[in-house]
Design a protein around this motif. Structure first.
Motif, PDB file in Angstrom:
ATOM      1  N   GLU A 163       0.733  -1.195   0.060  1.00 36.43           N
ATOM      2  CA  GLU A 163       0.044   0.013   0.048  1.00 36.43           C
ATOM      3  C   GLU A 163       1.185   1.380   0.046  1.00 36.43           C
ATOM      4  O   GLU A 163       0.386   2.296  -0.650  1.00 36.43           O
ATOM      5  CB  GLU A 163      -0.744  -0.044   1.049  1.00 36.43           C
ATOM      6  N   LYS A 164       2.224   1.240   0.556  1.00 38.78           N
ATOM      7  CA  LYS A 164       2.902   2.324   0.592  1.00 38.78           C
ATOM      8  C   LYS A 164       3.411   2.586  -0.827  1.00 38.78           C
ATOM      9  O   LYS A 164       3.643   3.786  -1.245  1.00 38.78           O
ATOM     10  CB  LYS A 164       4.173   2.151   1.374  1.00 38.78           C
ATOM     11  N   LEU A 165       3.818   1.513  -1.568  1.00 36.12           N
ATOM     12  CA  LEU A 165       4.360   1.560  -2.953  1.00 36.12           C
ATOM     13  C   LEU A 165       3.159   2.153  -3.841  1.00 36.12           C
ATOM     14  O   LEU A 165       3.417   2.859  -4.673  1.00 36.12           O
ATOM     15  CB  LEU A 165       4.819   0.089  -3.523  1.00 36.12           C
ATOM     16  N   ALA A 166       1.780   1.465  -3.489  1.00 41.24           N
ATOM     17  CA  ALA A 166       0.750   2.193  -4.360  1.00 41.24           C
ATOM     18  C   ALA A 166       0.395   3.824  -4.171  1.00 41.24           C
ATOM     19  O   ALA A 166       0.187   4.469  -5.065  1.00 41.24           O
ATOM     20  CB  ALA A 166      -0.470   1.507  -4.030  1.00 41.24           C
ATOM     21  N   ASP A 167       0.826   4.084  -3.017  1.00 43.08           N
ATOM     22  CA  ASP A 167       0.616   5.418  -2.633  1.00 43.08           C
ATOM     23  C   ASP A 167       1.713   6.242  -3.388  1.00 43.08           C
ATOM     24  O   ASP A 167       1.230   7.508  -3.764  1.00 43.08           O
ATOM     25  CB  ASP A 167       0.718   5.800  -1.233  1.00 43.08           C
ATOM     26  N   TRP A 215      -7.805  -9.652   2.404  1.00 42.01           N
ATOM     27  CA  TRP A 215      -7.084  -8.579   2.793  1.00 42.01           C
ATOM     28  C   TRP A 215      -6.854  -7.832   1.420  1.00 42.01           C
ATOM     29  O   TRP A 215      -6.781  -6.469   1.288  1.00 42.01           O
ATOM     30  CB  TRP A 215      -5.641  -8.848   3.382  1.00 42.01           C
ATOM     31  N   ALA A 216      -6.385  -8.355   0.310  1.00 40.16           N
ATOM     32  CA  ALA A 216      -5.981  -7.783  -0.903  1.00 40.16           C
ATOM     33  C   ALA A 216      -7.338  -7.448  -1.698  1.00 40.16           C
ATOM     34  O   ALA A 216      -7.512  -6.346  -2.351  1.00 40.16           O
ATOM     35  CB  ALA A 216      -5.352  -8.804  -2.066  1.00 40.16           C
ATOM     36  N   LEU A 217      -8.417  -8.241  -1.580  1.00 43.29           N
ATOM     37  CA  LEU A 217      -9.677  -8.052  -2.086  1.00 43.29           C
ATOM     38  C   LEU A 217     -10.319  -6.662  -1.319  1.00 43.29           C
ATOM     39  O   LEU A 217     -10.976  -5.910  -2.094  1.00 43.29           O
ATOM     40  CB  LEU A 217     -10.680  -9.155  -1.884  1.00 43.29           C
ATOM     41  N   ALA A 218     -10.026  -6.444  -0.291  1.00 41.97           N
ATOM     42  CA  ALA A 218     -10.685  -5.221   0.323  1.00 41.97           C
ATOM     43  C   ALA A 218      -9.809  -3.907   0.343  1.00 41.97           C
ATOM     44  O   ALA A 218     -10.272  -3.046   0.872  1.00 41.97           O
ATOM     45  CB  ALA A 218     -10.875  -5.871   1.964  1.00 41.97           C
ATOM     46  N   ALA A 256      -6.230  -0.098  -2.927  1.00 40.12           N
ATOM     47  CA  ALA A 256      -4.738   0.240  -3.456  1.00 40.12           C
ATOM     48  C   ALA A 256      -4.308  -1.010  -4.284  1.00 40.12           C
ATOM     49  O   ALA A 256      -3.544  -0.863  -5.029  1.00 40.12           O
ATOM     50  CB  ALA A 256      -3.745   0.576  -2.531  1.00 40.12           C
ATOM     51  N   ILE A 257      -4.816  -2.277  -3.891  1.00 38.26           N
ATOM     52  CA  ILE A 257      -4.239  -3.357  -4.602  1.00 38.26           C
ATOM     53  C   ILE A 257      -5.212  -3.862  -5.536  1.00 38.26           C
ATOM     54  O   ILE A 257      -6.324  -4.375  -5.219  1.00 38.26           O
ATOM     55  CB  ILE A 257      -3.995  -4.557  -3.397  1.00 38.26           C
ATOM     56  N   LYS A 258      -4.528  -4.310  -6.579  1.00 35.00           N
ATOM     57  CA  LYS A 258      -5.305  -5.178  -7.700  1.00 35.00           C
ATOM     58  C   LYS A 258      -5.247  -6.648  -7.510  1.00 35.00           C
ATOM     59  O   LYS A 258      -4.251  -6.891  -6.979  1.00 35.00           O
ATOM     60  CB  LYS A 258      -4.798  -4.869  -9.101  1.00 35.00           C
TER      61      LYS A 258
END
Length: 227
Positions: free
Chosen positions: A150-154, A170-173, A176-178
């Motif tokens: 999530e930091k990288l996505a930011d 966790w990823a589905l929710a 920021a993450i595909k």
């Protein structure tokens, strides 16, 4: 310099070309696949890494087109090797390397020895080198990977998790993450996985088989009696 030191030096070699990075958590995904199958995966239900590689090449091309610069795919499978298992694991490792994947192999010294710290270190290394243009993590272990991703996505770096939707809430929710279900990648499995989605059950119902025989409770009880 020992052979291990040589391998480590190769693994930590700096990258200078823009990179679409895939890191694959083999112990974690094997566990998730076994949970879906209810048994140890056979060759029919083992993921085909050539198909994963082709998917990553397409991913790198998409990132290249978006950024207007060439981005190369890089893929590494991270795995543990238990004592006495080298001969069993070696053909699989050699097959991966032949496809084009690097392999980071770590001895399974203790039960809680895992490769997550090494995966995180490799992602961080490519980021610190300034070459990371996208990152794909194949793992269900959100506790270890979610914060970094999530930091990288930011920072505008596309992040993707591939795995099994049954184990990746966790990823589905995360906004920021595909997330990409492994079975959605073309050609990854020779046969469909015997999956039952509790959110989309057939009208007639579905049988959910036990992961182990009921008699295994006797072994657990006997083990406790001896402690």
């Amino acid at each position: 310099m020992s052979a291990t030191q040589n391998y480590s030096a190769s693994y930590t070699a700096a990258e200078t070309h823009p990179t679409a990075l895939l890191v694959w958590d083999a112990p974690n995904l094997d566990m998730g696949l076994g949970a879906i199958l209810g048994s140890r995966p056979t060759s029919a239900h083992r993921p085909r890494f050539d198909a994963v590689g082709k998917w990553l090449i397409d991913e790198a091309e998409r990132v290249s087109n978006k950024l207007g610069t060439d981005v190369l795919p890089e893929a590494t499978v991270f795995t543990n090797v238990s004592v006495g298992a080298a001969e069993t694991v070696r053909p699989w490792v050699e097959a991966l390397r032949n496809v084009g994947f690097a392999v980071f192999a770590k001895p399974k010294v203790e039960e809680d020895t895992d490769v997550d710290p090494d995966m995180l270190a490799h992602i961080q290394r490519r980021y610190d080198e300034g070459v990371l243009r996208s990152v794909v993590v194949a793992s269900a272990d959100g506790q270890n990977f979610q914060e970094l991703l999530e930091k990288l996505a930011d920072e505008g770096i596309p992040v993707t998790v591939i795995g099994f939707h049954e184990h990746a809430a966790w990823a589905l929710a995360s906004d920021a993450i595909k997330f990409v279900d492994l079975e959605e990648i073309k050609g990854v499995f020779r046969e469909p996985l015997p999956r039952v989605d509790l959110d989309r059950l057939p009208e007639g119902g579905a049988w959910l088989q036990p992961f182990r025989p009921l008699t295994s409770l006797l072994k657990d009880r006997n083990s406790k009696d001896h402690d």
